[in-house]
Scaffold this active site. Structure first.
Site, mmCIF file in Angstrom:
data_model
loop_
_atom_site.group_PDB
_atom_site.id
_atom_site.type_symbol
_atom_site.label_atom_id
_atom_site.label_comp_id
_atom_site.label_asym_id
_atom_site.label_seq_id
_atom_site.Cartn_x
_atom_site.Cartn_y
_atom_site.Cartn_z
ATOM 1 N N SER A 148 0.828 -1.201 0.000
ATOM 2 C CA SER A 148 0.000 0.000 0.000
ATOM 3 C C SER A 148 0.863 1.252 0.000
ATOM 4 C CB SER A 148 -0.877 -0.005 1.252
ATOM 5 O OG SER A 148 -1.411 1.271 1.496
ATOM 6 N N TYR A 173 -2.377 -0.214 10.006
ATOM 7 C CA TYR A 173 -2.574 -0.752 8.647
ATOM 8 C C TYR A 173 -1.266 -0.654 7.855
ATOM 9 C CZ TYR A 173 -4.016 -0.968 3.768
ATOM 10 O OH TYR A 173 -4.098 -1.293 2.436
#
Length: 365
Positions: A148, A173
């Site tokens: 990501s 995350y």
């Protein structure tokens, strides 16, 4: 080294997810003979009816290609026995790991989900890839996995390059995604598993994730609620249309990093990381402006909708970053590909889908 996807067994985790489902559809569309196994836990993090809609699309696409096969397994990659049984039974040659608990803000309220899916789940996939070579079997030819853009944290240098140091995540995350890259590197080195990590930049499009800004803004505007624009509108995002992401993933799948032996006689890890982004950050206020124009054009909102009355500029959220901007030169160099869908074109397709799914679909339901 190129891998021909024809007649391959491909495992896609997170197959009912936004990127996963679009990838499966594209593989069926463009490869005349392919065997795809999809796994997804169908968790209710967001509206499950969208996941079911995506699976219906895949089923009808698979039915129109009877020479290929589609197998869907409802389950979680954090279930080690299930993952091992899938590898034992189907012996996937290409693995695309897109299953993950997504979202920066949700990682603040529900961290457990991230540890289960993004760390334990990914570890189970790596272990299964490792054991796919047992007893001299050919095993997995390429593991492609989702990382990501959030791994860049609050890096000041832009655009973000895969050569940048990414040791300062600002959300759990992001920390799990950076961990995936580290774990993949270790397994590539130890067991010579060709692996490629892809750092996705703000993916959007039809049937996307309802927790993403463009989707949640649309839901709120339709209900007459106020949308909050973070950092007083001074955020920039490198929005990447889902078809561009899928095209990038498909090209990468066919080019595993080469296996080489180093001077010490041990494997040089066949490991790579790429950014996939639009290489063109958009200001959030401009983005909202285009979104509202396209929602009116599609007939989702009336022509005389008063946007100013439904817009509120608010401070930055914890875990968020002010700008994301992808340096995609390595992707262009190695795969001759650069995402090119304009924000207006992408949001137009989203608005059209939204109208069909929610407004016209409601009438039918």
């Amino acid at each position: 080294m190129n891998v021909n996807l024809q007649n391959k067994v491909i495992l896609v985790t997170g197959a009912a997810g936004f990127i996963g489902a679009n990838l499966v559809l594209e593989l069926f569309r463009t490869i005349s003979l392919v065997h795809i196994i999809g796994i997804d836990n169908m968790n209710p993090y967001y509206d499950v009816s969208i996941k079911e809609y995506r699976l219906e699309q895949i089923k009808s696409m698979a039915d129109s290609h009877p020479e290929s096969t589609w197998t869907f397994i409802k389950g979680s990659i954090s279930d080690k026995e299930l993952v091992n049984s899938i590898f034992d039974e189907y012996k996937p040659q290409i693995v695309v790991n897109l299953a993950a608990q997504a979202g920066v803000r949700y990682s603040i309220t529900n961290p457990d989900a991230y540890i289960d899916s993004n760390l334990i789940g990914f570890y189970n996939i790596l272990e299964a890839c490792r054991h796919s070579y047992d007893n001299g079997r050919p095993g997995v030819e390429h593991l492609v996995y989702a990382s990501s853009s959030s791994v860049y944290g609050s890096n000041k240098k832009i655009p973000y390059s895969t050569d940048d140091k990414v040791d300062n995540p600002v959300s759990l995350y992001a920390a799990t995604k950076k961990s995936n890259e580290l774990m993949a590197h270790a397994y590539s080195k130890l067991y010579n598993i060709p692996s490629t990590g892809l750092r996705f930049f703000t993916v959007y499009g039809p049937a996307g994730r309802p927790d993403m800004a463009y989707f949640s803004f649309t839901n709120k505007l339709l209900k007459g609620e106020t949308i909050e624009i973070f950092n007083y509108g001074n955020c920039k995002r490198d929005f990447t249309y889902v078809d561009d992401i899928v095209e990038g993933v498909k090209r990468v799948m066919q080019s595993p990093p080469e296996k080489k032996t180093g001077e010490d006689g041990l494997p040089v890890p066949p490991y790579a990381i790429y950014n996939i982004g639009n290489n063109h950050p958009e200001n959030l206020l401009d983005f909202v402006d285009i979104l509202q124009q396209e929602l009116i054009r599609a007939g989702v909102l009336p022509e005389d909708y008063d946007f100013e009355a439904h817009k509120k500029l608010v401070p930055m959220q914890p875990g968020d970053v002010p700008v994301t901007y992808a340096d995609t030169s390595a992707l262009e160099r190695d795969f001759g590909f650069k995402p090119s869908t304009s924000l207006r074109e992408g949001l137009r397709r989203f608005a059209q889908w939204y109208k069909e799914f929610y407004i016209e679909g409601e009438k039918e339901r």
